[in-house]
Structures are given as structure tokens and as C-alpha cells.
Design an enzyme around this catalytic site. Structure first.
Site, mmCIF file in Angstrom:
data_model
loop_
_atom_site.group_PDB
_atom_site.id
_atom_site.type_symbol
_atom_site.label_atom_id
_atom_site.label_comp_id
_atom_site.label_asym_id
_atom_site.label_seq_id
_atom_site.Cartn_x
_atom_site.Cartn_y
_atom_site.Cartn_z
ATOM 1 N N ASP A 115 -4.476 -0.699 -1.598
ATOM 2 C CA ASP A 115 -5.787 -0.578 -0.994
ATOM 3 C C ASP A 115 -6.666 -0.026 -2.122
ATOM 4 O O ASP A 115 -6.327 1.003 -2.726
ATOM 5 C CB ASP A 115 -5.672 0.406 0.174
ATOM 6 C CG ASP A 115 -6.612 0.097 1.323
ATOM 7 O OD1 ASP A 115 -6.930 -1.077 1.550
ATOM 8 O OD2 ASP A 115 -7.017 1.065 2.003
ATOM 9 N N HIS B 111 -10.420 0.597 -2.777
ATOM 10 C CA HIS B 111 -11.792 0.579 -2.278
ATOM 11 C C HIS B 111 -12.798 1.079 -3.306
ATOM 12 O O HIS B 111 -12.556 2.096 -3.986
ATOM 13 C CB HIS B 111 -11.911 1.477 -1.041
ATOM 14 C CG HIS B 111 -11.104 1.031 0.135
ATOM 15 N ND1 HIS B 111 -11.065 -0.278 0.552
ATOM 16 C CD2 HIS B 111 -10.311 1.727 1.000
ATOM 17 C CE1 HIS B 111 -10.281 -0.361 1.618
ATOM 18 N NE2 HIS B 111 -9.803 0.833 1.912
ATOM 19 N N LYS C 244 -6.703 -5.045 -2.922
ATOM 20 C CA LYS C 244 -7.377 -5.541 -1.711
ATOM 21 C C LYS C 244 -8.295 -4.451 -1.180
ATOM 22 O O LYS C 244 -8.176 -3.285 -1.566
ATOM 23 C CB LYS C 244 -6.358 -5.946 -0.648
ATOM 24 C CG LYS C 244 -5.536 -4.772 -0.151
ATOM 25 C CD LYS C 244 -4.540 -5.241 0.873
ATOM 26 C CE LYS C 244 -3.894 -4.075 1.593
ATOM 27 N NZ LYS C 244 -4.851 -3.131 2.208
ATOM 28 N N ASP D 174 0.792 -1.248 0.000
ATOM 29 C CA ASP D 174 0.000 0.000 0.000
ATOM 30 C C ASP D 174 0.824 1.299 0.000
ATOM 31 O O ASP D 174 0.504 2.233 0.755
ATOM 32 C CB ASP D 174 -0.965 0.008 1.185
ATOM 33 C CG ASP D 174 -1.973 -1.141 1.154
ATOM 34 O OD1 ASP D 174 -1.889 -1.977 0.235
ATOM 35 O OD2 ASP D 174 -2.821 -1.212 2.059
ATOM 36 N N HIS E 129 -10.530 7.087 1.459
ATOM 37 C CA HIS E 129 -9.158 6.975 0.949
ATOM 38 C C HIS E 129 -9.093 5.863 -0.098
ATOM 39 O O HIS E 129 -9.901 4.936 -0.086
ATOM 40 C CB HIS E 129 -8.185 6.661 2.094
ATOM 41 C CG HIS E 129 -8.462 5.329 2.740
ATOM 42 N ND1 HIS E 129 -9.477 5.136 3.652
ATOM 43 C CD2 HIS E 129 -7.885 4.109 2.566
ATOM 44 C CE1 HIS E 129 -9.506 3.868 4.021
ATOM 45 N NE2 HIS E 129 -8.554 3.212 3.377
ATOM 46 N N CYS F 283 -2.007 -2.276 7.791
ATOM 47 C CA CYS F 283 -1.952 -3.298 6.742
ATOM 48 C C CYS F 283 -0.640 -4.062 6.691
ATOM 49 O O CYS F 283 -0.630 -5.234 6.300
ATOM 50 C CB CYS F 283 -2.303 -2.668 5.398
ATOM 51 S SG CYS F 283 -4.067 -2.243 5.320
HETATM 52 C C1 VGL Z 1 -4.715 0.979 5.640
HETATM 53 C C2 VGL Z 1 -6.165 2.104 7.022
HETATM 54 C C3 VGL Z 1 -7.207 1.861 6.164
HETATM 55 C C4 VGL Z 1 -3.315 0.518 5.347
HETATM 56 C C5 VGL Z 1 -5.756 0.716 4.772
HETATM 57 O O1 VGL Z 1 -2.990 0.267 4.179
HETATM 58 O O2 VGL Z 1 -2.528 0.404 6.313
HETATM 59 N N1 VGL Z 1 -4.931 1.668 6.758
HETATM 60 N N2 VGL Z 1 -6.993 1.166 5.045
HETATM 61 ZN ZN ZN Z 2 -8.380 1.201 3.459
#
Ligand code: VGL
Ligand code: ZN
Length: 192
Positions: free
Chosen positions: A62, A64, A106, A20, A81, A145
Site C-alpha cells: 500500500d 499512498h 498500489k 501489504d 497509513h 486488501c
Molecule cells: C488496507 C485498509 C486501508 C489493506 C489498505 O492493505 O488491507 N486496509 N488500506
Molecule cells: Zn491504504
């Protein structure tokens, strides 16, 4: 590069997993990890070494859908985000991902969050099929993550190393708790 640098140990049977490293998790983004961008030069050294040695590289994002359940607007705990196909969801432009790196999406489910790069992505099966036994993990965020990914690496039977200079946490307390959890699970914390 001193000869004792842990990246000298990258060898056949290893994989590099970069979690990420996206604009939204870096300063200026929607859910910034403080100094999150400062890990990128270290990650780039690992990426170059892995690429040179033919070590498989996996890079998660990430990813979404709009109205993801983790968003505060939907009753979740995070600001919006890494919405699919937005600028914030892109890899940080300074991250030097070689052409052969395998991208993992993911956090795409609509019913729950997926912090780990192993969570319903097929990563464990893919690693096993390639003969990987040990994973080296860096990226963002250490306390969310990266933590979840490293714990899942252990659950799936891999030796797991988290590269501390290649990860950063959202909070200092989170980092402390994450490191304790990781060590308790047998994850090796490298460097610093
Ligand atoms: C993450 C918060 C929400 C991460 C992903 O990649 O660490 N943190 N979504
Ligand atoms: Zn996230």
C-alpha cells in the site's frame, strides 16, 4: 513440515502473491491488524518454497501519497497509513522476500483507493505472460486488501487460493464476511 502441507502443492503455473505485509499494518503501526505479524513465519515458509521451485513471487505495498483520499484527514475512512517512503510503508523487517520478488505499488491514485493488487498495476497481464494459472495469496488485511486481491484474481480468470494461516483480518466480523464472499466467488480457502 508434514507432507500434507498445502505448500507442497506449489508447482509450475503457480504464483505467490503477498499482500501489504508492511509495518503500518502490524502491531505498533498506524493501522494495525491484530496479531498481523504472526503470519510472517508461515509466509516465510511459502516464500522459501516458492523461491526454491522457481515460482514467481509478487509482493504488494500500500503506497499512498500524502493527503490520500482514504485518510480521515481527507474525508476518508482510515487513519493515515503507508505514506510513500515512510518507515510505516516499509515491508515488515521479518518478511524474507527473496531478491527476485516483484514489488507492486498500489493505492497511489489521488482520486480513489485501490485495495486490490490487480487494480491498475498490470499484475494480471504479467501473470498471464509468465504462464501463471493459479495464485496463492496471503498477507494483510484479510478483510480488505487480501479479499479484494483474491476476488480480482477470480475476475481475471485465475484459480485463487487464500492461505488462511498466512492472513489476518482487521476485525472478526470482517473475516467472516470476507470468507463468505471469497467462497461465493470460487476462491479456495486453504488451511486452518
Ligand atoms: C488496507 C485498509 C486501508 C489493506 C489498505 O492493505 O488491507 N486496509 N488500506
Ligand atoms: Zn491504504
Amino acid at each position: 513440515m508434514p507432507s500434507s502441507h498445502p505448500l507442497d502443492r506449489l508447482q509450475a503455473g503457480d504464483a505467490l502473491v503477498v499482500v501489504d505485509v508492511q509495518r503500518d499494518f502490524c502491531p505498533g503501526g498506524a493501522l494495525p491488524v491484530p496479531k498481523g505479524d504472526l503470519i510472517i513465519p508461515e509466509l516465510n515458509r511459502w516464500l522459501a518454497a516458492a523461491h526454491e521451485r522457481g515460482i514467481p513471487i509478487y509482493a504488494s505495498r500500500d503506497w499512498h501519497p500524502p493527503e490520500h483520499p482514504s485518510f480521515q484527514s481527507q474525508g476518508g475512512i482510515w487513519p493515515e497509513h503507508c505514506v510513500q517512503d515512510t518507515a510505516g510503508a516499509a515491508f515488515h523487517p521479518d518478511l524474507e522476500l527473496p531478491a527476485g520478488a516483484i514489488h507492486i505499488a498500489k493505492g497511489t491514485r489521488l482520486d480513489r483507493d485501490q485495495y486490490s493488487a490487480f487494480d491498475e498495476t498490470g499484475l494480471a497481464e504479467h501473470l498471464r505472460a509468465r504462464g501463471v494459472r493459479r495464485v496463492w495469496i496471503g498477507g494483510l488485511a484479510e478483510d480488505v486488501c487480501v479479499r479484494a486481491t483474491a476476488l480480482d484474481a477470480r475476475r481475471n480468470g485465475f484459480e485463487a487460493h487464500v492461505i488462511l494461516p498466512a492472513t489476518r483480518a482487521l476485525t472478526a466480523a470482517g473475516a467472516e464476511a470476507a470468507r463468505a464472499d471469497l467462497q461465493a466467488a470460487g476462491v479456495i480457502l486453504e488451511g486452518e
